[in-house]
Design a protein around this motif. Structure first.
Motif, short mmCIF file in Angstrom:
data_model
loop_
_atom_site.label_atom_id
_atom_site.label_comp_id
_atom_site.label_asym_id
_atom_site.label_seq_id
_atom_site.Cartn_x
_atom_site.Cartn_y
_atom_site.Cartn_z
N LYS A 74 0.82 -1.21 0.00
CA LYS A 74 0.00 0.00 0.00
C LYS A 74 0.85 1.26 0.00
O LYS A 74 0.52 2.25 -0.67
CB LYS A 74 -0.93 0.00 1.21
CG LYS A 74 -2.04 -1.05 1.13
CD LYS A 74 -2.97 -0.96 2.32
CE LYS A 74 -4.10 -1.99 2.22
NZ LYS A 74 -5.01 -1.92 3.40
N SER A 75 1.95 1.24 0.75
CA SER A 75 2.80 2.44 0.81
C SER A 75 3.40 2.74 -0.55
O SER A 75 3.50 3.92 -0.95
CB SER A 75 3.90 2.24 1.85
OG SER A 75 4.70 1.10 1.53
N LEU A 76 3.79 1.72 -1.28
CA LEU A 76 4.36 1.94 -2.61
C LEU A 76 3.28 2.35 -3.60
O LEU A 76 3.54 3.17 -4.49
CB LEU A 76 5.07 0.68 -3.09
CG LEU A 76 5.71 0.76 -4.48
CD1 LEU A 76 6.76 1.86 -4.54
CD2 LEU A 76 6.34 -0.57 -4.88
N ASP A 77 2.09 1.82 -3.44
CA ASP A 77 1.00 2.20 -4.34
C ASP A 77 0.73 3.71 -4.24
O ASP A 77 0.48 4.37 -5.26
CB ASP A 77 -0.26 1.42 -3.97
CG ASP A 77 -1.39 1.65 -4.96
OD1 ASP A 77 -1.17 1.48 -6.17
OD2 ASP A 77 -2.49 2.02 -4.51
N LYS A 78 0.82 4.25 -3.05
CA LYS A 78 0.64 5.71 -2.87
C LYS A 78 1.75 6.47 -3.57
O LYS A 78 1.53 7.50 -4.20
CB LYS A 78 0.61 6.05 -1.38
CG LYS A 78 -0.61 5.53 -0.65
CD LYS A 78 -0.57 5.92 0.83
CE LYS A 78 -1.79 5.40 1.56
NZ LYS A 78 -1.76 5.74 3.01
N VAL A 79 2.98 5.95 -3.47
CA VAL A 79 4.11 6.59 -4.15
C VAL A 79 3.91 6.58 -5.66
O VAL A 79 4.14 7.59 -6.34
CB VAL A 79 5.43 5.87 -3.78
CG1 VAL A 79 6.59 6.38 -4.65
CG2 VAL A 79 5.75 6.08 -2.31
#
Length: 232
Positions: A74-79
């Protein structure tokens, strides 16, 4: 004792690969593009450190990523959605290799020597090797490179100069490969980093069976054209 390769491009049977260290099959030979391609189509890859002879490996089990199983944290998806960046393919192959070859975390050197760069550079010019690059603020911030044969992609190495840059390039590459009909990405050895993206181990027999079918599939030999921009 492991076999020592001569001028022939043939490799020993994979059944002779050692269990410890896992997958060590042969030594010697050279890094000519013909030998390297011959290795990949046989499920073998070179890996060795400075001062060692060229070592050839086929581990069992084998770490792979099925493109359809890509997991994006999820954190990378936001990036991916909210950070400004640009992803390109095959516009800075030599620079990507240099980035992968640079020492990391205080280590004196990686296995990616000048000879390795020359070999894979020749494969890139011949249309077999490709780079995925993440550019941030007009500078190469990270990326990775590998070999494509048929519908099989063999990942080699990645680097990042800015946070998440190599991950961004990796995700775009996997999505592109899936769109182009590639069914398997070779990750070679298990790492927790790749496992977080959905990569998993399969037995060598299954890997070779899948590889043997995929390398016969047609694909575009030559530079890949890809450009994706995100402006936050």
């Amino acid at each position: 004792m492991i076999p020592w390769l001569d001028s022939s491009l043939q490799f020993p049977p994979l059944s002779l690969a050692l269990q410890e260290p896992n997958g060590l099959l042969a030594a010697g030979g050279d890094l000519s593009p013909q030998r390297v391609l011959s290795a990949y189509v046989s499920g073998i890859f070179p890996w060795f450190m400075p001062g060692e002879p060229i070592l050839w490996w086929s581990p069992n089990p084998r770490m792979v990523l099925f493109p359809a199983e890509l997991h994006i944290p999820k954190s990378l998806d936001k990036v991916l959605r909210n950070r400004s960046y640009e992803v390109r393919f095959d516009t800075a192959f030599a620079e990507v290799m240099q980035g992968c070859a640079a020492p990391r975390d205080g280590e004196p050197a990686t296995w990616i020597s000048d000879d390795v760069c020359a070999s894979y550079g020749a494969l890139h010019r011949a249309g077999w090797a490709h780079s995925a690059e993440c550019w941030i603020d007009g500078e190469l911030a990270g990326g990775l490179y590998g070999i494509a044969i048929g519908k099989m992609f063999y990942g080699e190495s990645m680097f990042a100069r800015k946070a998440d840059a190599s991950k961004i390039a990796f995700v775009h590459l996997v999505r592109y490969l899936e769109q182009q009909g590639f069914q398997l990405i070779d990750c070679q050895m298990r790492t927790d980093h790749l496992a977080r993206f959905g990569a998993r181990e399969i037995f060598r027999d299954e890997f070779i069976e899948r590889l043997s079918a995929l390398i016969t599939e047609p694909h575009q030999v030559g530079p890949w054209s890809y450009l994706h921009r995100v402006k936050a």
